[in-house]
Design an enzyme around this catalytic site. Structure first.
Site, PDB file in Angstrom:
ATOM      1  N   CYS A   2       3.258  -1.819   2.144  1.00 49.35           N
ATOM      2  CA  CYS A   2       3.003  -0.818   3.187  1.00 49.35           C
ATOM      3  C   CYS A   2       1.517  -0.747   3.496  1.00 49.35           C
ATOM      4  CB  CYS A   2       3.525   0.554   2.804  1.00 49.35           C
ATOM      5  SG  CYS A   2       5.244   0.637   2.326  1.00 49.35           S
ATOM      6  N   ARG A  27      -0.086  -7.123   4.332  1.00 51.18           N
ATOM      7  CA  ARG A  27       0.489  -6.469   3.159  1.00 51.18           C
ATOM      8  C   ARG A  27       2.006  -6.606   3.097  1.00 51.18           C
ATOM      9  NH1 ARG A  27      -3.164  -3.140   0.649  1.00 51.18           N
ATOM     10  NH2 ARG A  27      -1.541  -1.843  -0.282  1.00 51.18           N
ATOM     11  N   TRP A  75       7.297  -1.077   4.220  1.00 51.57           N
ATOM     12  CA  TRP A  75       8.105  -2.066   3.511  1.00 51.57           C
ATOM     13  C   TRP A  75       9.241  -1.292   2.880  1.00 51.57           C
ATOM     14  CZ3 TRP A  75       9.751  -3.524  -1.429  1.00 51.57           C
ATOM     15  CH2 TRP A  75      10.110  -4.860  -1.590  1.00 51.57           C
ATOM     16  N   ASN A 101       2.976   5.566   1.050  1.00 52.12           N
ATOM     17  CA  ASN A 101       3.259   4.329   0.325  1.00 52.12           C
ATOM     18  C   ASN A 101       3.729   4.704  -1.068  1.00 52.12           C
ATOM     19  OD1 ASN A 101       2.203   3.042   2.515  1.00 52.12           O
ATOM     20  ND2 ASN A 101       0.363   2.307   1.495  1.00 52.12           N
ATOM     21  N   GLY A 102       4.691   3.965  -1.602  1.00 52.83           N
ATOM     22  CA  GLY A 102       5.147   4.240  -2.960  1.00 52.83           C
ATOM     23  C   GLY A 102       6.577   4.742  -2.991  1.00 52.83           C
ATOM     24  N   GLU A 488       3.686 -23.216  -9.502  1.00 49.31           N
ATOM     25  CA  GLU A 488       3.002 -22.613  -8.360  1.00 49.31           C
ATOM     26  C   GLU A 488       3.369 -23.326  -7.062  1.00 49.31           C
ATOM     27  OE1 GLU A 488       0.395 -20.346  -5.926  1.00 49.31           O
ATOM     28  OE2 GLU A 488       1.528 -19.976  -7.758  1.00 49.31           O
ATOM     29  N   LYS A 492       5.156 -21.545  -3.807  1.00 50.24           N
ATOM     30  CA  LYS A 492       4.625 -21.560  -2.444  1.00 50.24           C
ATOM     31  C   LYS A 492       5.701 -22.002  -1.445  1.00 50.24           C
ATOM     32  CE  LYS A 492       0.853 -19.819  -3.004  1.00 50.24           C
ATOM     33  NZ  LYS A 492       1.618 -19.016  -3.947  1.00 50.24           N
ATOM     34  N   GLU A 495       8.221 -19.198  -0.999  1.00 47.97           N
ATOM     35  CA  GLU A 495       7.678 -18.001  -0.342  1.00 47.97           C
ATOM     36  C   GLU A 495       7.629 -18.133   1.169  1.00 47.97           C
ATOM     37  OE1 GLU A 495       4.491 -15.745  -3.192  1.00 47.97           O
ATOM     38  OE2 GLU A 495       3.897 -17.703  -2.439  1.00 47.97           O
ATOM     39  N   HIS A 511      16.919 -32.342 -19.494  1.00 43.35           N
ATOM     40  CA  HIS A 511      17.687 -31.263 -20.109  1.00 43.35           C
ATOM     41  C   HIS A 511      18.395 -30.400 -19.072  1.00 43.35           C
ATOM     42  CE1 HIS A 511      16.145 -32.012 -24.194  1.00 43.35           C
ATOM     43  NE2 HIS A 511      15.051 -32.386 -23.555  1.00 43.35           N
ATOM     44  N   LYS A 610       1.878  -8.372   0.207  1.00 42.07           N
ATOM     45  CA  LYS A 610       0.684  -8.934  -0.437  1.00 42.07           C
ATOM     46  C   LYS A 610       0.376  -8.233  -1.743  1.00 42.07           C
ATOM     47  CE  LYS A 610      -2.874 -11.643  -0.615  1.00 42.07           C
ATOM     48  NZ  LYS A 610      -2.642 -13.074  -0.875  1.00 42.07           N
TER      49      LYS A 610
END
Length: 615
Positions: A2, A27, A75, A101-102, A488, A492, A495, A511, A610
């Site tokens: 948010c 964000r 968000w 926010n929260g 990583e 990416k 995402e 395996h 973010k």
């Protein structure tokens, strides 16, 4: 998550708030809204979708007058993304309006009590409950807005950053914080409110960052009044001079912030070691370490806590610390660490890594470790952030603003800071000879130029991306230092392109993951000359025999892997422990180009934020 923007002063609030919301789009959000007070009434506009959708709706549907206003990008937590659940929210009387926010965890019990008192609700949000709780306190206690906010927040359980105003008091905004960041910009007879400083950087360089459980009453013509929410104690604002500049938060001619930030990595790495790495003098100077050296040298172990990309940087650091400094290291997801009753003592050092410095789970892990007596060291990118304030000591990465949701330069600069720390401890512990220490310092100084060289592969990476843009799955393999880079790289791709991807240690392929390999499966293998090279070549041969498509990241001049792989991307040679700073570059570029070709929103991928400031 948010974004909050607010303004009170002598300028038109609308363009300031709207531009601020655009600056906070990084964000992550699914809806947006704005409320303005024109001297007579509150004009409110909100919508599911993007800030530009809000801009168009507002211009055609309401008055844009007023020098007082608040705006929000949401968000979704409570309630689906839609116009009604978007912020701001009114109180039942229509006099109060809030952005938040929260998460208010006990909102259901509060809502039931308010409904028993006659309140009605139009949204599914916890935020509408909070603004009506504030109004109820105002009415029943007969108090002013600031005190009503304070009393209400003492009844609320959860996390928040809020901004509230009352149309009966058009010269005042009340803000408060617990767990989510909130900054107040101080201008000439004007104030700005935002989740970070980017919305107001062109207007003022002076800002106050609220601490947890602090509230501020912001009134025109008066100094900011700070109070502790719990006990009403007076707090005193610490006014910081911001180092951010406007050019840093604009795209600078690049199509996307992510691409800009990938290309900023040579400078970001150099800025991170600038003034710390003194190769000609054979020194590493880091005040956060120099002042607490004994804590590190006497530690039984180092615990690294982080989330997402920062967790991957922590995994690289585990190899670096244990290999170079010979200190035992454990790397933990912050979200798991805080809940599994970990064994922590005053002989432990906890390193918390976070780009934003506001990651909720990492902050909770810090508080837990401090309660157990551990020394806590922070690595983050944002000056004045919560992690920077909560830790005993730390080091900033100096990456500059990272706007793209998918972290790139955060990863490489975090590794740079952690490498400096490991090298310094290796020297102090006597693990390194003077000559070896000097060699490492000199090599680390060459990394920005070698990253520049790695970036030259961009045209080739774009060609490879075009071949695999329609893939539905992808494997990433690496060994040793480059196993975390494989993780990583897979993250990416997931995402920003929404392709399913998994990273594995190359030796683990047999395996289980080898069952997935066929002629439709791209496999990205990090096969640099340093570290288990022959073993990785064997893995590549196993993939080739099963008709998998091989994209290999190799050391410049490699010939052996070139004969086996379908595509080869070269990076310059460096010490094994420094290879992650180079091998990650083509993986970032590959994800970027695939996402662009698939028509994805590279800088604002779906469902992501973010800064994750709630659990």
């Amino acid at each position: 998550m948010c974004g909050i923007v607010g303004y009170i002063g002598h300028r038109d609030a609308y363009p300031i708030i709207m531009k601020g919301l655009q600056r906070l789009e990084y964000r992550g959000y699914d809806s947006a809204g704005i409320a303005l007070f024109d001297g007579n009434q509150i004009n409110l506009s909100k919508t599911k979708g993007k800030v530009e959708d809000l801009n168009q709706k507002s211009k055609s549907g309401m008055s844009l007058e007023g020098t007082l206003g608040i705006g929000h990008t949401r968000w979704a937590t409570h309630g689906v993304p839609n116009d009604v659940n978007s912020h701001p929210h009114y109180s039942n009387s229509g006099d109060l309006v809030i952005i938040h926010n929260g998460i208010i965890e006990n909102y259901e019990s509060l809502k039931k009590e308010l409904m028993n008192r006659g309140y009605t609700f139009t949204s599914d949000t916890d935020t509408e409950v909070l603004i009506n709780l504030i109004e109820e306190v105002q009415k029943t206690e007969g108090v002013m807005l600031g005190q009503a906010v304070q009393i209400a927040l003492n009844q609320a359980i959860g996390a928040y950053a809020i901004a509230v105003f009352d149309k009966k008091k058009p010269d005042e905004i009340v803000v408060a914080k617990l767990g989510s960041p909130l900054a107040i910009g101080i201008g000439e007879n004007e104030f700005f409110i935002a989740s970070d400083a980017s919305p107001f950087i062109e207007f003022t360089n002076n800002a106050v960052y609220l601490e947890d459980e602090e509230m501020a009453i912001i009134r025109l013509g008066k100094e900011i009044k700070l109070r502790k929410i719990k006990n009403d104690a007076v707090a005193y604002p610490n006014i910081l001079e911001l180092q951010l500049n406007l050019e840093e938060i604009e795209k600078g001619g690049y199509d996307h912030f992510m691409l800009k930030e990938i290309y900023e990595q040579p400078r970001a790495i150099m800025d991170t070691y600038r003034g710390r790495l003194l190769a000609d003098q054979g020194l590493i100077k880091m005040s956060g370490i120099d002042q607490n050296l004994e804590k590190f040298l006497n530690a039984n172990r180092i615990i690294i806590v982080a989330c997402g990309t920062s967790w991957h940087a922590g995994l690289v650091a585990e190899y670096i610390f244990e290999d170079l400094a010979r200190i035992p290291v454990e790397v933990e997801y912050a979200s798991e660490f805080r809940y599994r009753n970990p064994v922590i003592t005053d002989k432990d050092v906890l390193i918390a890594i976070s780009q934003s410095g506001e990651t909720a789970d990492t902050l909770a892990a810090i508080k837990l470790a401090k309660e157990k007596g551990a020394f806590v060291f922070g690595v983050c990118n944002v000056v004045g952030s919560s992690i920077a304030r909560e830790t005993h000591a730390g080091a900033y990465t100096h990456a500059g603003p990272e706007i793209g949701v998918a972290s790139t330069k955060a990863f490489t600069t975090q590794i740079t800071v952690l490498t400096l720390l490991a090298l310094k401890l290796a020297k102090e512990k006597g693990v390194f000879s003077e000559s070896r220490f000097h060699e490492f310092l000199s090599e680390l100084e060459t990394i920005p130029a070698k990253v520049e060289k790695a970036l030259e592969a961009n045209p080739l990476v774009e060609i490879i991306a075009d071949v695999y843009k329609d893939s539905t799955n992808c494997l990433y393999l690496g060994r040793g230092y480059n196993f975390p880079v494989a993780l990583e790289g897979a993250l990416k791709l997931k995402e920003i392109s929404y392709i399913h991807a998994e990273g594995y240690p190359a030796a683990e392929m047999k395996h289980g993951p080898i069952a997935l390999i066929d002629e439709q499966m791209p496999v990205i293998v990090i096969a640099t000359k340093k570290g288990h090279y022959e073993k990785v070549v064997s893995n590549i041969q196993e993939i080739k025999s099963r008709k998998g498509k091989i994209i290999a990241i190799v050391t410049q001049g490699d010939t052996q892997v070139r004969e086996l792989a379908d595509h080869v991307i070269e990076v310059p040679e460096t010490f094994e422990s420094l290879t992650p700073l180079l091998t990650t570059i083509p993986l970032q570029l590959l994800s970027y180009h695939i996402a662009v070709m698939r028509g994805c929103n590279v800088d604002q991928p779906r469902n992501l934020a973010k800064s994750v400031t709630v659990e």
